[in-house]
Design a protein around this motif. Sequence first.
Motif, PDB file in Angstrom:
ATOM      1  N   GLU A   1       0.864  -1.578   0.257  1.00 47.83           N
ATOM      2  CA  GLU A   1       0.451   0.217   0.017  1.00 47.83           C
ATOM      3  C   GLU A   1       0.852   1.227  -0.060  1.00 47.83           C
ATOM      4  OE1 GLU A   1      -3.326   0.245  -0.199  1.00 47.83           O
ATOM      5  OE2 GLU A   1      -3.005  -1.905  -0.076  1.00 47.83           O
ATOM      6  N   ASP A   2       1.845   1.683   0.831  1.00 52.02           N
ATOM      7  CA  ASP A   2       2.673   2.242   1.168  1.00 52.02           C
ATOM      8  C   ASP A   2       3.316   2.875  -0.456  1.00 52.02           C
ATOM      9  OD1 ASP A   2       2.418   2.484   3.300  1.00 52.02           O
ATOM     10  OD2 ASP A   2       4.238   1.668   4.017  1.00 52.02           O
ATOM     11  N   VAL A   3       3.464   1.483  -1.253  1.00 52.89           N
ATOM     12  CA  VAL A   3       4.873   1.481  -2.585  1.00 52.89           C
ATOM     13  C   VAL A   3       3.948   1.892  -3.629  1.00 52.89           C
ATOM     14  CG1 VAL A   3       5.236   0.753  -4.475  1.00 52.89           C
ATOM     15  CG2 VAL A   3       5.928  -0.130  -1.844  1.00 52.89           C
TER      16      VAL A   3
ATOM     17  N   LYS B   1       0.717   4.296  -3.050  1.00 46.73           N
ATOM     18  CA  LYS B   1       0.952   5.765  -2.365  1.00 46.73           C
ATOM     19  C   LYS B   1       1.915   6.662  -3.343  1.00 46.73           C
ATOM     20  CE  LYS B   1      -1.699   5.524   1.528  1.00 46.73           C
ATOM     21  NZ  LYS B   1      -1.431   4.358   2.827  1.00 46.73           N
ATOM     22  N   ARG B   2       2.668   5.329  -2.620  1.00 47.56           N
ATOM     23  CA  ARG B   2       4.733   6.570  -2.881  1.00 47.56           C
ATOM     24  C   ARG B   2       4.173   7.478  -4.924  1.00 47.56           C
ATOM     25  NH1 ARG B   2       9.012   3.675  -2.549  1.00 47.56           N
ATOM     26  NH2 ARG B   2       8.356   2.531  -0.580  1.00 47.56           N
ATOM     27  N   ARG B   3       4.284   5.974  -5.571  1.00 46.75           N
ATOM     28  CA  ARG B   3       3.710   5.637  -7.286  1.00 46.75           C
ATOM     29  C   ARG B   3       2.992   7.112  -7.291  1.00 46.75           C
ATOM     30  NH1 ARG B   3       2.399   1.246 -10.816  1.00 46.75           N
ATOM     31  NH2 ARG B   3       3.631   2.782 -12.459  1.00 46.75           N
ATOM     32  N   ILE B   4       1.536   7.124  -6.531  1.00 45.20           N
ATOM     33  CA  ILE B   4       0.468   7.740  -7.229  1.00 45.20           C
ATOM     34  C   ILE B   4       1.016   9.561  -6.623  1.00 45.20           C
ATOM     35  CG2 ILE B   4      -1.928   9.251  -6.795  1.00 45.20           C
ATOM     36  CD1 ILE B   4      -2.714   6.107  -6.068  1.00 45.20           C
ATOM     37  N   ASP B   5       2.085   9.538  -5.711  1.00 49.33           N
ATOM     38  CA  ASP B   5       2.127  10.545  -5.079  1.00 49.33           C
ATOM     39  C   ASP B   5       3.399  11.407  -6.142  1.00 49.33           C
ATOM     40  OD1 ASP B   5       1.171  11.188  -3.034  1.00 49.33           O
ATOM     41  OD2 ASP B   5       2.471  10.556  -1.741  1.00 49.33           O
ATOM     42  N   THR B   6       4.386  10.427  -6.678  1.00 51.71           N
ATOM     43  CA  THR B   6       5.207  10.668  -7.984  1.00 51.71           C
ATOM     44  C   THR B   6       4.709  10.862  -9.343  1.00 51.71           C
ATOM     45  OG1 THR B   6       5.546   8.511  -8.715  1.00 51.71           O
ATOM     46  CG2 THR B   6       7.377   9.842  -6.872  1.00 51.71           C
ATOM     47  N   MET B   7       3.139  10.424  -9.440  1.00 47.21           N
ATOM     48  CA  MET B   7       2.814  10.516  -9.944  1.00 47.21           C
ATOM     49  C   MET B   7       2.246  11.766 -10.733  1.00 47.21           C
ATOM     50  SD  MET B   7       0.786   7.644 -11.478  1.00 47.21           S
ATOM     51  CE  MET B   7       1.484   5.652 -12.363  1.00 47.21           C
ATOM     52  N   ARG B   8       2.205  12.916  -9.853  1.00 49.47           N
ATOM     53  CA  ARG B   8       1.903  14.466 -10.028  1.00 49.47           C
ATOM     54  C   ARG B   8       0.071  14.641 -10.342  1.00 49.47           C
ATOM     55  NH1 ARG B   8       7.727  15.174 -11.263  1.00 49.47           N
ATOM     56  NH2 ARG B   8       8.054  15.396  -8.712  1.00 49.47           N
ATOM     57  N   ILE B   9      -0.911  14.451  -9.834  1.00 48.01           N
ATOM     58  CA  ILE B   9      -1.846  14.278 -10.275  1.00 48.01           C
ATOM     59  C   ILE B   9      -1.969  15.937 -10.496  1.00 48.01           C
ATOM     60  CG2 ILE B   9      -4.767  14.732  -9.925  1.00 48.01           C
ATOM     61  CD1 ILE B   9      -2.873  11.564 -10.308  1.00 48.01           C
ATOM     62  N   GLY B  10      -1.549  17.070 -10.200  1.00 51.75           N
ATOM     63  CA  GLY B  10      -1.964  18.337  -9.747  1.00 51.75           C
ATOM     64  C   GLY B  10      -2.712  19.041  -9.306  1.00 51.75           C
TER      65      GLY B  10
ATOM     66  N   GLU C   1      10.852  -0.889 -10.590  1.00 52.66           N
ATOM     67  CA  GLU C   1      11.297  -2.158  -9.006  1.00 52.66           C
ATOM     68  C   GLU C   1       9.498  -3.230  -9.787  1.00 52.66           C
ATOM     69  OE1 GLU C   1      13.573   0.253  -5.428  1.00 52.66           O
ATOM     70  OE2 GLU C   1      10.944   0.688  -5.996  1.00 52.66           O
ATOM     71  N   LEU C   2      10.355  -4.374  -9.060  1.00 48.94           N
ATOM     72  CA  LEU C   2       9.402  -5.348  -8.985  1.00 48.94           C
ATOM     73  C   LEU C   2       8.734  -6.231  -7.645  1.00 48.94           C
ATOM     74  CD1 LEU C   2       9.940  -7.863 -12.151  1.00 48.94           C
ATOM     75  CD2 LEU C   2       8.279  -6.308 -12.282  1.00 48.94           C
ATOM     76  N   PHE C   3       7.804  -5.779  -7.547  1.00 51.69           N
ATOM     77  CA  PHE C   3       7.488  -6.342  -6.403  1.00 51.69           C
ATOM     78  C   PHE C   3       6.900  -7.219  -5.785  1.00 51.69           C
ATOM     79  CE2 PHE C   3       7.558  -1.762  -5.532  1.00 51.69           C
ATOM     80  CZ  PHE C   3       8.893  -1.833  -4.414  1.00 51.69           C
ATOM     81  N   ILE C   4       6.776  -8.759  -5.175  1.00 57.85           N
ATOM     82  CA  ILE C   4       6.296 -10.643  -5.427  1.00 57.85           C
ATOM     83  C   ILE C   4       5.921 -10.706  -3.911  1.00 57.85           C
ATOM     84  CG2 ILE C   4       7.146 -13.174  -5.166  1.00 57.85           C
ATOM     85  CD1 ILE C   4       9.270 -12.053  -7.330  1.00 57.85           C
ATOM     86  N   LEU C   5       4.629 -10.682  -4.061  1.00 53.39           N
ATOM     87  CA  LEU C   5       3.777 -10.645  -3.377  1.00 53.39           C
ATOM     88  C   LEU C   5       3.171 -11.781  -2.323  1.00 53.39           C
ATOM     89  CD1 LEU C   5       1.594  -7.545  -4.366  1.00 53.39           C
ATOM     90  CD2 LEU C   5       3.673  -7.312  -2.939  1.00 53.39           C
ATOM     91  N   ASP C   6       3.076 -12.838  -3.384  1.00 47.44           N
ATOM     92  CA  ASP C   6       2.515 -13.706  -2.847  1.00 47.44           C
ATOM     93  C   ASP C   6       2.681 -15.040  -3.695  1.00 47.44           C
ATOM     94  OD1 ASP C   6       0.847 -15.237  -0.945  1.00 47.44           O
ATOM     95  OD2 ASP C   6      -0.699 -14.736  -1.768  1.00 47.44           O
ATOM     96  N   GLU C   7       2.799 -15.883  -3.266  1.00 46.12           N
ATOM     97  CA  GLU C   7       2.927 -17.489  -3.988  1.00 46.12           C
ATOM     98  C   GLU C   7       1.622 -18.475  -3.975  1.00 46.12           C
ATOM     99  OE1 GLU C   7       7.292 -18.781  -3.600  1.00 46.12           O
ATOM    100  OE2 GLU C   7       6.104 -19.644  -1.370  1.00 46.12           O
ATOM    101  N   ILE C   8       2.192 -19.685  -4.335  1.00 53.40           N
ATOM    102  CA  ILE C   8       1.292 -20.511  -4.793  1.00 53.40           C
ATOM    103  C   ILE C   8       2.275 -21.808  -5.182  1.00 53.40           C
ATOM    104  CG2 ILE C   8      -0.323 -22.373  -5.912  1.00 53.40           C
ATOM    105  CD1 ILE C   8      -2.221 -20.368  -6.997  1.00 53.40           C
ATOM    106  N   TYR C   9       2.776 -22.419  -4.782  1.00 48.30           N
ATOM    107  CA  TYR C   9       3.649 -23.814  -5.122  1.00 48.30           C
ATOM    108  C   TYR C   9       2.553 -24.988  -4.869  1.00 48.30           C
ATOM    109  CZ  TYR C   9       8.540 -25.445  -5.848  1.00 48.30           C
ATOM    110  OH  TYR C   9       9.917 -25.711  -6.369  1.00 48.30           O
ATOM    111  N   LYS C  10       2.604 -25.610  -5.544  1.00 49.01           N
ATOM    112  CA  LYS C  10       1.610 -27.049  -4.491  1.00 49.01           C
ATOM    113  C   LYS C  10       2.012 -28.359  -5.940  1.00 49.01           C
ATOM    114  CE  LYS C  10      -1.182 -26.718  -1.467  1.00 49.01           C
ATOM    115  NZ  LYS C  10      -2.080 -25.375  -1.528  1.00 49.01           N
ATOM    116  N   THR C  11       2.361 -29.266  -5.617  1.00 49.87           N
ATOM    117  CA  THR C  11       2.961 -30.381  -6.521  1.00 49.87           C
ATOM    118  C   THR C  11       1.484 -30.697  -6.575  1.00 49.87           C
ATOM    119  OG1 THR C  11       3.280 -31.356  -4.871  1.00 49.87           O
ATOM    120  CG2 THR C  11       5.188 -31.134  -6.380  1.00 49.87           C
ATOM    121  N   ASP C  12       1.159 -31.806  -7.570  1.00 45.16           N
ATOM    122  CA  ASP C  12       0.139 -32.912  -7.354  1.00 45.16           C
ATOM    123  C   ASP C  12      -1.189 -32.271  -8.000  1.00 45.16           C
ATOM    124  OD1 ASP C  12       2.172 -35.353  -7.460  1.00 45.16           O
ATOM    125  OD2 ASP C  12       1.686 -34.797  -4.799  1.00 45.16           O
ATOM    126  N   LEU C  13      -1.257 -31.079  -8.898  1.00 46.18           N
ATOM    127  CA  LEU C  13      -2.311 -30.528  -9.082  1.00 46.18           C
ATOM    128  C   LEU C  13      -2.661 -31.139 -10.042  1.00 46.18           C
ATOM    129  CD1 LEU C  13      -1.821 -27.443  -7.642  1.00 46.18           C
ATOM    130  CD2 LEU C  13      -2.999 -28.513  -6.569  1.00 46.18           C
TER     131      LEU C  13
END
Length: 483
Positions: free
Chosen positions: A284-286, A288-297, A345-357
């Motif tokens: 969420e912080d990332v 927000k910071r991005r929207i700030d830098t987008m200069r909505i004006g 920057e890339l942010f990896i937030l969550d993963e699925i890692y499951k065998t036998d599906l």
Amino acid sequence: MANVEALKRRLDKAAGILGEATLRPIFHLHTEEGSPLRYVNIQGGKIPKMEPQDVPFTMIERMFNDLTSGKRFTILEGGRGSGKSYGVASYLIARALIKPERVLCCREVQVSIVQSSKSLLEKIIRSDARLLDFFEIQRDVIIGRNGSEFLFRGVRDYSVDAIRSFESISICWPEESQNLTRKSWDILVPTVRVEGSQFFVTMNRKSINDAIYKEFIEQKHPEARVGKYLLWENPWASETLKRDAEILKTTNFSRWDHVYNGQIESLSDVRIFDNFIVRDFDIEDVVKRRIDTMRIGTFGTRRERAQRWEEAKARIDADFHIGVDFGFIDPTVSLLVYKATEARELFILDEIYKTDLDVSGIAREIRQFLQRNNREGWPFYCDSARPEIVAELKNRYGLNAHSVRKHRIKDGIDILKGWRIWILPHCENCIRELGLYSWKVNQNGDPLPEPAPGHDHCPDALRYSVISEITSSTGEYEILKGW
Ligand SMILES: Nc1ncnc2c1ncn2[C@@H]1O[C@H](COP(=O)(O)OP(=O)(O)OP(=O)(O)O)[C@@H](O)[C@H]1O
Ligand SMILES: [Mg+2]
């Protein structure tokens, strides 16, 4: 502490096997800083009462079992700071006390005695007046009153002739044995030939080509016992070292895997990704910071400002990406990735890692994954080699599944390498695979522009997640478009 009784019995039994007074000293050599070796009984008189509550049980018991297995070759391997050298040194002192032993402490190269195991043996001996009374520490040797002797040599420095003088060696302790060459090992083994003579080998894995690794770990040896030891099981390991290890695990997984987890060293120029960092962050912080830098004006009418805000938010939201790599026996993997283009920057937030599906299992897992990340209905991009699964996920399970645009793996990797990648610590499989993913190598060990098989499920899913938007009207993808 119920097992302590069993430990006591085994100590007595082992002492019996060795035919001498007691093996107990090795367990009490260093139970407390400053007051080690409370129970040594040099003259073979009455054995004082043990205080087993002092003994941290599991690792010590395991080491005890390994050291007293009676095999010709005992290999203690593992990571740094796991107590291997201390364990063997303490045990050999105990053996030399019990019975006259001629111990060769060796390594591949020993430029001076200072580099040998002598300093560790000396430290243990000097820590107790009774041991110091029993052993005489000379410049190059340590001699026991019963005739026991510790010698220190670098194997490479010796000709076969010179090594012959070692024929009465009853115990050989090659230290840092990952460095022993095949030639040295082939000289050493037939030299240590007294009936019942034994090797206690300490090592940290380095390369699959190392002689000891090949002989005892890659292959099973009928006369060997191999035990693996790690820092976090060592009851005496310092908090400082444990903290160093924890930090390295998050900054450079493959180094950690080698140094502390006792795995083969993967050479850094063979590693594909060195541009990722494991850290807690709040996405969420990332955002927000991005929207700030987008200069909505603040210019324009309220409606125009609201519209610019909505556009910015939509752009931001479009930067959540999901990639899926199918596996059936292999794991099926999915990653949720947030892409902050301006900062690369890339942010990896969550993963699925499951065998036998099977496909229904994949559909179920992906649905849960989308739900827990508030991304229901979100598009995701899958392995293009399996269009029939993508079609089934879409048509039968109503998921927003797409095949990723075909591209060369190397091109996808090159793109990913140009970004800084942040990974949340709970994405453990992703951290491991990104750390271990390596280039193929030629016969000289030089990297080739093609990834080696293995540890590729998360890297593939990562590629699919962000390659999805590379499009081109000609059907050819354009690597740099949008990057
Ligand atoms: N029996 C012991 N008594 C007291 N301290 C010990 C004992 N065993 C290990 N330690 C402590 O743990 C540390 C690591 O042990 P040791 O040097 O034997 O590990 P190792 O596995 O040989 O590591 P490396 O691969 O770095 O040589 C030692 O420096 C020492 O402080
Ligand atoms: Mg050591």
